[in-house]
Scaffold this active site. Structure first.
Site, PDB file in Angstrom:
ATOM      1  N   THR A   1       0.860  -1.183   0.000  1.00 11.99           N
ATOM      2  CA  THR A   1       0.000   0.000   0.000  1.00 11.99           C
ATOM      3  C   THR A   1       0.895   1.230   0.000  1.00 11.99           C
ATOM      4  OG1 THR A   1      -1.781  -1.133   1.186  1.00 11.99           O
ATOM      5  CG2 THR A   1      -1.783   1.270   1.240  1.00 11.99           C
TER       6      THR A   1
ATOM      7  N   LYS B   1      -7.604   1.075  -2.748  1.00 12.11           N
ATOM      8  CA  LYS B   1      -7.175   0.679  -1.405  1.00 12.11           C
ATOM      9  C   LYS B   1      -7.424   1.810  -0.408  1.00 12.11           C
ATOM     10  CE  LYS B   1      -5.355  -1.647   1.969  1.00 12.11           C
ATOM     11  NZ  LYS B   1      -4.021  -2.260   1.971  1.00 12.11           N
TER      12      LYS B   1
ATOM     13  N   LYS C   1      -0.005   5.335   8.468  1.00 12.65           N
ATOM     14  CA  LYS C   1       0.674   5.565   7.195  1.00 12.65           C
ATOM     15  C   LYS C   1      -0.337   5.600   6.059  1.00 12.65           C
ATOM     16  CE  LYS C   1       2.167   2.263   4.769  1.00 12.65           C
ATOM     17  NZ  LYS C   1       1.725   1.463   3.594  1.00 12.65           N
TER      18      LYS C   1
END
Length: 302
Positions: free
Chosen positions: A109, A184, A252
């Site tokens: 990701t 995502k 993150k």
């Protein structure tokens, strides 16, 4: 864009490299080996690569370039933008060892910006690049039932799909380069709100003197039901956080979401708020706790 090399369709076998053997990458690479593919693995800490080979077989390499040499498809699952750049680029990076027409599949990701930059860099080297972030957590990786959302050229995706099916429940191409990463972000935005909502529901039940498990048994069968409720309410009530997707990684990801929102003009007020709640969890020492630890934050407030 280069046309990917032909993989043996009769045997559905490929020569693969897998870069990154964390809690997700290690079992994913294991599924590839069990499916009959020839797998060479690389990990920044080489001892992990040696341990993987001892467990599964296959081979290990000391650099991404070495792992990628001769591979039909190179797959990666590392930590962040910088980690991905480091395994792709430079004299020891995977791109330097890949042949014309091969495919790089990224399961990390990362930001859509770095994805698009690496897509262009790969294209300049006659390599196809597919962004393919994953959802399903450690359990999904271990059980081979991940959800994979992909961006990139249709031809490259079609060639990589039979390989990714070794560890996926669903795998779909959403659009051009970067579309997988943006999807995502949708996933993480939805999860953040769901976990906070579940945490508040369980916190409310506790303050109201209700049995949290009995509450969930009932409401999970109605409109409030969710994967998070089914899979996390027991561990939340048991004060167990040493599993699943870590808060540090979620922050993150949410940072990427908020940056992308600024670029696209999207409004994400709940996501921004939950990101700050996760910051509170980090201050409690919970950076490596599961994301469901938002419930523990509420308990710490009294």
């Amino acid at each position: 864009m280069a046309i990917p090399q032909r993989i043996d369709e009769e045997k559905q076998m490929a020569k693969l490299a897998f870069l990154g053997l964390g809690v997700m990458g290690s079992p994913m690479a294991g599924h590839l080996h069990k499916a009959g593919h020839a797998v060479t693995v690389y990990n920044r800490t080489h001892e992990k690569a040696l341990a993987w080979v001892e467990t599964y077989g296959g081979a290990s390499a000391t650099t991404p370039r070495e792992a990628a040499q001769g591979a039909d498809i190179v797959l990666a699952c590392v930590g962040n933008d910088d980690d991905l750049r480091s395994v792709c680029l430079g004299d020891t990076g995977a791109f330097a060892g890949m042949s014309d027409g091969t495919i790089f599949v990224d399961h990390t990701t990362v930001s859509a910006d770095v994805t698009r930059a690496l897509y262009e860099a790969a294209d300049g080297n006659q390599i196809s690049f597919v962004d393919a972030p994953i959802s399903g957590g450690q359990a999904g990786a271990e059980n081979g039932v991940l959800s994979i959302m992909c961006g990139g050229d249709q031809g490259a995706y079609d060639r990589a799909l039979p390989v990714m099916e070794a560890y996926s429940k669903i795998c779909r191409r959403i659009g051009d380069s970067g579309a997988g990463q943006m999807t995502k972000m949708c996933n993480q935005i939805a999860i953040a709100g769901l976990v906070q909502g579940l945490s508040e529901a369980l916190h409310f039940a506790d303050k109201a003197g209700l049995d949290g498990r009995a509450v969930v048994e009932v409401i999970s069968q109605g409109a409030a039901g969710s994967w998070q409720m089914d899979n996390r309410h027991e561990t939340m009530l048991d004060d167990h956080w040493e599993h699943g997707f870590a808060v540090d990684w979620m922050r993150k990801d949410l940072g990427i979401c908020l940056d992308a929102a600024n670029e696209t003009g999207a409004s994400l007020p709940v996501t921004a708020l939950v990101d700050q709640f996760y910051k509170d969890v980090q201050k409690l020492g919970g950076g490596r706790w599961d994301t469901s630890s938002l419930f523990k934050r509420l308990k710490s407030l009294g």
